[in-house]
Design a protein around this motif. Structure first.
Motif, PDB file in Angstrom:
ATOM      1  N   UNK A   1       0.718  -1.224  -0.081  1.00 37.06           N
ATOM      2  CA  UNK A   1       0.048  -0.030   0.122  1.00 37.06           C
ATOM      3  C   UNK A   1       0.855   1.581  -0.105  1.00 37.06           C
ATOM      4  N   UNK A   2       1.984   1.341   0.869  1.00 36.55           N
ATOM      5  CA  UNK A   2       2.725   2.430   0.870  1.00 36.55           C
ATOM      6  C   UNK A   2       3.521   2.732  -0.239  1.00 36.55           C
ATOM      7  N   UNK A   3       4.082   1.479  -1.248  1.00 38.75           N
ATOM      8  CA  UNK A   3       4.642   1.773  -2.227  1.00 38.75           C
ATOM      9  C   UNK A   3       3.784   2.350  -3.325  1.00 38.75           C
ATOM     10  N   UNK A   4       2.499   1.932  -3.233  1.00 38.60           N
ATOM     11  CA  UNK A   4       1.537   2.427  -4.478  1.00 38.60           C
ATOM     12  C   UNK A   4       1.305   3.947  -4.022  1.00 38.60           C
ATOM     13  N   UNK A   5       1.246   4.114  -2.770  1.00 40.56           N
ATOM     14  CA  UNK A   5       0.910   5.610  -2.475  1.00 40.56           C
ATOM     15  C   UNK A   5       2.090   6.519  -3.099  1.00 40.56           C
ATOM     16  N   UNK A   6       3.204   6.084  -2.739  1.00 35.62           N
ATOM     17  CA  UNK A   6       4.511   6.759  -3.131  1.00 35.62           C
ATOM     18  C   UNK A   6       4.465   6.940  -4.674  1.00 35.62           C
ATOM     19  N   UNK A   7       4.179   5.802  -5.286  1.00 34.56           N
ATOM     20  CA  UNK A   7       4.016   5.796  -6.955  1.00 34.56           C
ATOM     21  C   UNK A   7       3.073   7.003  -7.570  1.00 34.56           C
ATOM     22  N   UNK A   8       1.671   6.952  -6.976  1.00 33.88           N
ATOM     23  CA  UNK A   8       0.441   7.544  -7.363  1.00 33.88           C
ATOM     24  C   UNK A   8       0.596   8.896  -6.836  1.00 33.88           C
ATOM     25  N   UNK A   9       1.182   9.111  -5.821  1.00 33.85           N
ATOM     26  CA  UNK A   9       0.897  10.430  -5.058  1.00 33.85           C
ATOM     27  C   UNK A   9       2.270  11.399  -5.060  1.00 33.85           C
ATOM     28  N   UNK A  10       3.286  10.602  -4.903  1.00 32.23           N
ATOM     29  CA  UNK A  10       4.393  11.464  -4.997  1.00 32.23           C
ATOM     30  C   UNK A  10       5.438  11.311  -6.202  1.00 32.23           C
ATOM     31  N   UNK A  11       6.096  10.394  -6.359  1.00 28.63           N
ATOM     32  CA  UNK A  11       7.079   9.945  -7.416  1.00 28.63           C
ATOM     33  C   UNK A  11       7.124   8.741  -7.776  1.00 28.63           C
ATOM     34  N   UNK A  12       6.883   8.306  -9.063  1.00 26.73           N
ATOM     35  CA  UNK A  12       7.026   6.821  -9.476  1.00 26.73           C
ATOM     36  C   UNK A  12       8.677   6.300  -9.477  1.00 26.73           C
ATOM     37  N   UNK A  13       9.002   5.122  -9.532  1.00 28.50           N
ATOM     38  CA  UNK A  13      10.688   4.848  -9.448  1.00 28.50           C
ATOM     39  C   UNK A  13      10.413   3.439 -10.416  1.00 28.50           C
ATOM     40  N   UNK A  14      11.680   3.175 -10.949  1.00 27.25           N
ATOM     41  CA  UNK A  14      11.974   2.187 -11.957  1.00 27.25           C
ATOM     42  C   UNK A  14      11.447   0.880 -11.380  1.00 27.25           C
ATOM     43  N   UNK A  15      10.850   0.057 -11.992  1.00 29.51           N
ATOM     44  CA  UNK A  15      10.120  -1.132 -11.794  1.00 29.51           C
ATOM     45  C   UNK A  15       9.047  -1.226 -10.465  1.00 29.51           C
ATOM     46  N   UNK A  16       8.516  -0.078 -10.418  1.00 30.46           N
ATOM     47  CA  UNK A  16       7.774  -0.025  -9.175  1.00 30.46           C
ATOM     48  C   UNK A  16       6.499  -1.163  -9.199  1.00 30.46           C
ATOM     49  N   UNK A  17       6.055  -1.102 -10.474  1.00 31.33           N
ATOM     50  CA  UNK A  17       4.747  -2.169 -10.279  1.00 31.33           C
ATOM     51  C   UNK A  17       5.409  -3.523 -10.189  1.00 31.33           C
TER      52      UNK A  17
END
Length: 232
Positions: free
Chosen positions: A186-202
């Motif tokens: 959940x925290x990683x998804x929040x980071x990707x969608x609300x702050x900044x995506x990172x490589x291979x996040x999905x």
């Protein structure tokens, strides 16, 4: 435990690899085929292993159904952005059903492990409050919905921790570890969608999520109540 459930482990390992391969190489059709299989295999495993006799396993089952719904909706969000919100709502409901299942174990002997409960409450209060304030500047219109999600995540961790001494050690450890992985996803998804995506996040989110669900459901299957002051 490593020798238990060989068929399930083999099937889940295969799906795990296929999901990550589909994410890494962006094989959309394969992803549509295998992503729902995460929950479907777990649902089958839960049903065959427990026959869903008690309320605990029934609530885990219902939570998994909403997780399956959330997985499906998130896959469709490229076609309709509103599906992303619906998917998050489905996962929020999944969290609620998991919380209600863990609460049953807490109710079986409410007076046990008060020290552990205080540690869980204090730790969650600090960590989840800090994470919310980390996200807050990036949530101009979503402060309240995200606050609800953060509170629900904290409650799920606390309820998983409250199972200590009320169920066998294996089930407690598996479920708590799975819940922590779920919150990390959940925290990683929040980071990707609300702050900044990172490589291979999905790829990372999918791996963490699949580990989380596997641990929670396996812990549910292994569950044995130690204290039964109330019927659960």
């Amino acid at each position: 435990m490593l020798k238990k459930f060989p068929v399930f482990k083999l099937a889940y390992a295969l799906i795990f690899v296929l999901v990550l391969a589909a994410e890494y190489w962006h094989w959309t059709r394969l992803n549509f085929a295998v992503k729902p299989a995460i929950a479907l295999v777990l649902l089958t495993f839960l049903c065959l292993s427990t026959t869903l006799k008690g309320r605990f396993h029934q609530r885990l089952f219902t939570g998994l159904v909403f997780a399956l719904t959330g997985d499906t909706l998130l896959m469709l969000c490229n076609y309709n952005p509103s599906y992303f919100l619906y998917g998050l709502i489905a996962f929020l409901i999944c969290h609620v059903f998991y919380i209600s299942a863990f609460y049953l174990d807490f109710l079986s002997a409410k007076e046990l492990d008060k020290k552990g409960a205080r540690i869980a409450i204090g730790s969650c209060a600090v960590v989840f409050t800090a994470f919310y304030f980390y996200l807050r500047p990036h949530l101009p219109l979503l402060k309240l919905p995200v606050l609800i999600c953060v509170f629900t995540g904290a409650l799920m961790v606390m309820m998983a921790a409250f199972r200590n001494q009320r169920v066998n050690s294996l089930s407690f450890k598996l479920v708590l570890t799975g819940v922590l992985f779920f919150i990390l996803a959940d925290a990683l998804m929040a980071q990707v969608h609300f702050i900044k995506p990172f490589i291979h996040a999905d790829l990372l989110i999918s791996a963490v999520y699949m580990i989380a669900q596997c641990l929670i459901i396996t812990g549910g299957v292994e569950r044995k109540l130690i204290h039964t002051q109330t019927a659960v």
